[in-house]
Design a protein around this motif. Structure first.
Motif, PDB file in Angstrom:
ATOM      1  N   GLY A 136       0.790  -1.223   0.000  1.00  0.00           N
ATOM      2  CA  GLY A 136       0.000   0.000   0.000  1.00  0.00           C
ATOM      3  C   GLY A 136       0.822   1.272   0.000  1.00  0.00           C
ATOM      4  N   TYR A 137       2.003   1.265   0.617  1.00  0.00           N
ATOM      5  CA  TYR A 137       2.814   2.494   0.632  1.00  0.00           C
ATOM      6  C   TYR A 137       3.979   2.446  -0.354  1.00  0.00           C
ATOM      7  CZ  TYR A 137       6.224   0.229   3.872  1.00  0.00           C
ATOM      8  OH  TYR A 137       7.161  -0.586   4.459  1.00  0.00           O
ATOM      9  N   SER A 138       3.983   1.470  -1.241  1.00  0.00           N
ATOM     10  CA  SER A 138       5.090   1.308  -2.187  1.00  0.00           C
ATOM     11  C   SER A 138       5.162   2.403  -3.232  1.00  0.00           C
ATOM     12  CB  SER A 138       4.959  -0.038  -2.904  1.00  0.00           C
ATOM     13  OG  SER A 138       3.792  -0.060  -3.716  1.00  0.00           O
ATOM     14  N   GLY A 139       4.054   3.071  -3.487  1.00  0.00           N
ATOM     15  CA  GLY A 139       4.011   4.104  -4.516  1.00  0.00           C
ATOM     16  C   GLY A 139       3.551   3.589  -5.869  1.00  0.00           C
ATOM     17  N   ALA A 140       3.275   2.291  -5.976  1.00  0.00           N
ATOM     18  CA  ALA A 140       2.787   1.720  -7.226  1.00  0.00           C
ATOM     19  C   ALA A 140       1.323   2.086  -7.447  1.00  0.00           C
ATOM     20  CB  ALA A 140       2.946   0.204  -7.202  1.00  0.00           C
ATOM     21  N   THR A 141       0.897   2.048  -8.715  1.00  0.00           N
ATOM     22  CA  THR A 141      -0.479   2.373  -9.073  1.00  0.00           C
ATOM     23  C   THR A 141      -1.285   1.087  -9.268  1.00  0.00           C
ATOM     24  OG1 THR A 141       0.240   4.399 -10.193  1.00  0.00           O
ATOM     25  CG2 THR A 141      -1.935   3.532 -10.774  1.00  0.00           C
ATOM     26  N   PHE A 142      -2.390   0.947  -8.532  1.00  0.00           N
ATOM     27  CA  PHE A 142      -3.236  -0.235  -8.655  1.00  0.00           C
ATOM     28  C   PHE A 142      -4.577   0.026  -7.965  1.00  0.00           C
ATOM     29  CE2 PHE A 142      -0.536  -0.660  -4.924  1.00  0.00           C
ATOM     30  CZ  PHE A 142      -1.450  -0.893  -3.916  1.00  0.00           C
ATOM     31  N   ASN A 143      -5.523  -0.843  -8.233  1.00  0.00           N
ATOM     32  CA  ASN A 143      -6.814  -0.815  -7.555  1.00  0.00           C
ATOM     33  C   ASN A 143      -6.753  -1.817  -6.403  1.00  0.00           C
ATOM     34  OD1 ASN A 143      -9.478  -1.233  -6.686  1.00  0.00           O
ATOM     35  ND2 ASN A 143     -10.330  -0.943  -8.732  1.00  0.00           N
ATOM     36  N   PRO A 144      -6.898  -1.368  -5.150  1.00  0.00           N
ATOM     37  CA  PRO A 144      -6.791  -2.288  -4.016  1.00  0.00           C
ATOM     38  C   PRO A 144      -7.734  -3.483  -4.104  1.00  0.00           C
ATOM     39  CG  PRO A 144      -6.749  -0.030  -3.238  1.00  0.00           C
ATOM     40  CD  PRO A 144      -7.077   0.027  -4.701  1.00  0.00           C
ATOM     41  N   ASP A 145      -8.871  -3.312  -4.770  1.00  0.00           N
ATOM     42  CA  ASP A 145      -9.827  -4.407  -4.881  1.00  0.00           C
ATOM     43  C   ASP A 145      -9.366  -5.501  -5.835  1.00  0.00           C
ATOM     44  OD1 ASP A 145     -11.567  -3.270  -3.080  1.00  0.00           O
ATOM     45  OD2 ASP A 145     -12.739  -2.235  -4.619  1.00  0.00           O
ATOM     46  N   HIS A 146      -8.292  -5.240  -6.583  1.00  0.00           N
ATOM     47  CA  HIS A 146      -7.805  -6.221  -7.557  1.00  0.00           C
ATOM     48  C   HIS A 146      -6.535  -6.930  -7.095  1.00  0.00           C
ATOM     49  CE1 HIS A 146      -9.928  -3.717 -10.941  1.00  0.00           C
ATOM     50  NE2 HIS A 146     -10.783  -4.351 -10.146  1.00  0.00           N
ATOM     51  N   VAL A 147      -6.072  -6.616  -5.912  1.00  0.00           N
ATOM     52  CA  VAL A 147      -4.803  -7.170  -5.422  1.00  0.00           C
ATOM     53  C   VAL A 147      -5.013  -8.544  -4.784  1.00  0.00           C
ATOM     54  CG1 VAL A 147      -2.926  -6.855  -3.755  1.00  0.00           C
ATOM     55  CG2 VAL A 147      -3.761  -4.904  -5.074  1.00  0.00           C
ATOM     56  N   SER A 148      -4.063  -9.443  -5.071  1.00  0.00           N
ATOM     57  CA  SER A 148      -4.053 -10.765  -4.436  1.00  0.00           C
ATOM     58  C   SER A 148      -2.697 -10.984  -3.770  1.00  0.00           C
ATOM     59  CB  SER A 148      -4.291 -11.869  -5.471  1.00  0.00           C
ATOM     60  OG  SER A 148      -5.546 -11.720  -6.094  1.00  0.00           O
ATOM     61  N   ILE A 149      -2.707 -11.654  -2.610  1.00  0.00           N
ATOM     62  CA  ILE A 149      -1.470 -11.956  -1.883  1.00  0.00           C
ATOM     63  C   ILE A 149      -1.466 -13.432  -1.527  1.00  0.00           C
ATOM     64  CG2 ILE A 149      -0.143 -11.541   0.239  1.00  0.00           C
ATOM     65  CD1 ILE A 149      -1.234  -8.693   0.228  1.00  0.00           C
ATOM     66  N   THR A 150      -0.321 -14.071  -1.752  1.00  0.00           N
ATOM     67  CA  THR A 150      -0.141 -15.475  -1.371  1.00  0.00           C
ATOM     68  C   THR A 150       1.170 -15.627  -0.609  1.00  0.00           C
ATOM     69  OG1 THR A 150       1.047 -16.067  -3.401  1.00  0.00           O
ATOM     70  CG2 THR A 150      -1.362 -16.276  -3.440  1.00  0.00           C
ATOM     71  N   MET A 151       1.244 -16.679   0.185  1.00  0.00           N
ATOM     72  CA  MET A 151       2.508 -17.113   0.792  1.00  0.00           C
ATOM     73  C   MET A 151       2.592 -18.614   0.592  1.00  0.00           C
ATOM     74  SD  MET A 151       2.900 -14.859   4.313  1.00  0.00           S
ATOM     75  CE  MET A 151       4.625 -15.312   4.524  1.00  0.00           C
ATOM     76  N   GLY A 152       3.683 -19.067  -0.002  1.00  0.00           N
ATOM     77  CA  GLY A 152       3.804 -20.489  -0.295  1.00  0.00           C
ATOM     78  C   GLY A 152       2.675 -20.974  -1.183  1.00  0.00           C
ATOM     79  N   ASN A 153       2.215 -20.108  -2.113  1.00  0.00           N
ATOM     80  CA  ASN A 153       1.111 -20.408  -3.027  1.00  0.00           C
ATOM     81  C   ASN A 153      -0.234 -20.606  -2.326  1.00  0.00           C
ATOM     82  OD1 ASN A 153       2.645 -20.318  -5.440  1.00  0.00           O
ATOM     83  ND2 ASN A 153       3.425 -22.378  -5.031  1.00  0.00           N
ATOM     84  N   ILE A 154      -0.307 -20.244  -1.059  1.00  0.00           N
ATOM     85  CA  ILE A 154      -1.567 -20.319  -0.314  1.00  0.00           C
ATOM     86  C   ILE A 154      -2.261 -18.963  -0.371  1.00  0.00           C
ATOM     87  CG2 ILE A 154      -2.614 -20.716   1.947  1.00  0.00           C
ATOM     88  CD1 ILE A 154      -0.154 -22.475   2.583  1.00  0.00           C
ATOM     89  N   PRO A 155      -3.474 -18.863  -0.933  1.00  0.00           N
ATOM     90  CA  PRO A 155      -4.174 -17.572  -1.043  1.00  0.00           C
ATOM     91  C   PRO A 155      -4.498 -16.992   0.330  1.00  0.00           C
ATOM     92  CG  PRO A 155      -5.188 -19.245  -2.447  1.00  0.00           C
ATOM     93  CD  PRO A 155      -4.241 -19.968  -1.535  1.00  0.00           C
ATOM     94  N   LEU A 156      -4.175 -15.713   0.508  1.00  0.00           N
ATOM     95  CA  LEU A 156      -4.428 -15.039   1.787  1.00  0.00           C
ATOM     96  C   LEU A 156      -5.350 -13.836   1.647  1.00  0.00           C
ATOM     97  CD1 LEU A 156      -0.738 -15.040   3.067  1.00  0.00           C
ATOM     98  CD2 LEU A 156      -2.541 -16.628   3.715  1.00  0.00           C
ATOM     99  N   PHE A 157      -5.224 -13.131   0.531  1.00  0.00           N
ATOM    100  CA  PHE A 157      -5.999 -11.902   0.327  1.00  0.00           C
ATOM    101  C   PHE A 157      -6.405 -11.830  -1.140  1.00  0.00           C
ATOM    102  CE2 PHE A 157      -6.415  -7.370  -0.652  1.00  0.00           C
ATOM    103  CZ  PHE A 157      -7.217  -6.922   0.390  1.00  0.00           C
ATOM    104  N   ARG A 158      -7.694 -11.532  -1.398  1.00  0.00           N
ATOM    105  CA  ARG A 158      -8.176 -11.491  -2.776  1.00  0.00           C
ATOM    106  C   ARG A 158      -9.444 -10.647  -2.832  1.00  0.00           C
ATOM    107  NH1 ARG A 158      -8.104 -17.105  -4.529  1.00  0.00           N
ATOM    108  NH2 ARG A 158     -10.043 -17.320  -3.342  1.00  0.00           N
ATOM    109  N   ASN A 159      -9.575  -9.846  -3.911  1.00  0.00           N
ATOM    110  CA  ASN A 159     -10.784  -9.027  -4.122  1.00  0.00           C
ATOM    111  C   ASN A 159     -11.073  -8.101  -2.949  1.00  0.00           C
ATOM    112  OD1 ASN A 159     -11.159 -10.362  -6.583  1.00  0.00           O
ATOM    113  ND2 ASN A 159     -12.376 -11.968  -5.608  1.00  0.00           N
ATOM    114  N   GLY A 160      -9.997  -7.544  -2.369  1.00  0.00           N
ATOM    115  CA  GLY A 160     -10.170  -6.550  -1.316  1.00  0.00           C
ATOM    116  C   GLY A 160     -10.509  -7.101   0.042  1.00  0.00           C
ATOM    117  N   GLN A 161     -10.374  -8.407   0.230  1.00  0.00           N
ATOM    118  CA  GLN A 161     -10.709  -8.974   1.540  1.00  0.00           C
ATOM    119  C   GLN A 161      -9.938 -10.271   1.785  1.00  0.00           C
ATOM    120  OE1 GLN A 161     -14.912  -9.708   1.492  1.00  0.00           O
ATOM    121  NE2 GLN A 161     -14.830 -10.797  -0.452  1.00  0.00           N
TER     122      GLN A 161
END
Length: 398
Positions: free
Chosen positions: A321-346
């Motif tokens: 969020g503070y990286s300065g990159a341009t994106f829509n937060p609702d479109h961001v996905s985060i994984t660790m070890g290929n395990i989904p943790l965050f998707r579609n803003g939640q």
């Protein structure tokens, strides 16, 4: 057995720069002029040996030797540092029987401390005498500072055209580095050697491309040193010539060696217990992907969470969020070890933290971020951050 490229020999001695009985002065010597290229720190306070080496390479693009001392950085030492560096290479040139301008210097140690030239004067003839009787491992140990282990990597190339059967050609890389690591480059020194014949201009291209995807993609603590240097030397002794049309064969081997050394540096981050592989995809462009990857890699909160085996993915989200990159937060996905943790803003519902526990105990921890904004991708290696890093750096000069 470490395969040594033809045309190179090693020397190493204890000069007393570290106030110990350990090896602290080493040399790589080529039997004749080798094509040479270098990539250097972008710190605004480059050390004297960086400036001297840059000047030497700009003049000729060749070298007969690389000389590296540990225990004295010769950085932030003003005009005296430049004079001392050139004098030390004059001593080494006289002892080796080569011109001082043909020796590329590197130094590593404490910033702001002048060189002990009396120790250089005593050590130069001893180092020259040791050349040929020392191993690549001896040289590697001589350039270490806070490194926990020596770092060497090698590759073999066949099928290159040449005077003889065209091969094999060998590539050997040696590096030191463990702390003050953040591109560009990292607090590190490296010498990569090959016995292929390569013109200096082409060698520079190969080195820059290799460094960009290896040493320039590691982060330990977010600090860029004053002495960072990578050299690539080509002796031509294997009888195989690299031209632009077959450049890719050697370039791939050099990149492979540099990437292996870069991983070792991240693995050996001061006090580190894990390597964090951060992959960013779906960015607007490569620059945005790099911003996000580096921000995560430098975050003390992310790094300490990984050290503590705590799957606190909210810290990753915060860094994005503070990286300065341009994106829509609702479109961001985060994984660790290929395990989904965050998707579609939640958060992703389920037992993600429970599933993550085994992954957090591994040597390599993988973090994936998809920004959902384009085709930009970037990957960085980082180390975790724990108690030992603080101890090492709190006591560095005391």
């Amino acid at each position: 057995m470490i395969p040594i490229p033809k045309g190179f020999a090693f020397g190493a001695v204890c000069a007393g720069f570290k106030n110990s009985q350990k090896l602290d002065l080493g040399a790589v010597v080529c039997e004749k002029d080798a094509s040479a290229a270098g990539v250097f720190t972008k710190n605004a306070f480059p050390a004297a040996p960086v400036l001297v080496a840059q000047e030497a390479l700009e003049k000729s693009g060749t070298a007969r030797a690389v000389c590296i001392n540990s225990g004295q950085a010769n950085a932030a030492t003003g005009e005296r540092g430049m004079v001392d560096c050139k004098l030390s290479m004059e001593m080494m040139g006289g002892a080796l029987g080569v011109s001082e301008e043909s020796i590329l210097p590197c130094s590593t140690g404490v910033i702001g401390v002048p060189m002990d030239m009396g120790k250089w004067r005593d050590a130069a003839p001893k180092l020259a005498e040791s050349v040929g009787s020392c191993s690549a491992m001896d040289f590697t140990r001589a350039i270490m500072t806070t490194d926990a282990f020596p770092k060497l990597a090698w590759a073999r190339v066949t099928g290159l055209p040449g005077n003889g059967d065209g091969g094999p050609v060998h590539v050997l890389g040696i590096a030191k580095g463990a702390g003050m690591i953040c591109p560009n480059m990292a607090t590190m020194l490296s010498v990569v050697m090959t016995d292929a014949e390569v013109e200096p201009e082409l060698l520079r291209e190969i080195l820059k491309e290799s460094v960009d995807i290896s040493f320039n993609r590691i982060v330990v603590d977010g600090d860029t040193s004053t002495n960072d240097t990578v050299f690539l030397l080509a002796s031509g002794a294997a009888g195989a010539r690299v031209e632009r049309e077959n450049k890719a064969v050697l370039a791939e081997a050099v990149a492979e060696v540099c990437q292996a050394l870069a991983y070792m540096i991240a693995e050996d981050g001061e006090g580190a217990t894990k390597v964090i592989r951060i992959s960013v995809t779906g960015a607007k462009d490569t620059d945005d992907a790099e911003k996000v990857a580096r921000t995560i890699a430098k975050s003390p909160l992310v790094k300490t969470a990984v050290y503590g085996k705590d799957p606190n993915w909210g810290r990753i989200l915060c860094a994005v969020g503070y990286s300065g990159a341009t994106f829509n937060p609702d479109h961001v996905s985060i994984t660790m070890g290929n395990i989904p943790l965050f998707r579609n803003g939640q958060p992703v519902e389920g037992q993600a933290k429970l599933l993550l526990a085994p992954h957090m105990r591994r040597q390599d921890v993988e973090i994936g971020v998809d920004l959902g904004a384009g085709n930009g991708v970037y990957e960085v290696l980082a180390s975790d951050l724990g108690h030992e890093y603080i101890r090492i750096n709190a006591e560095y000069t005391s």
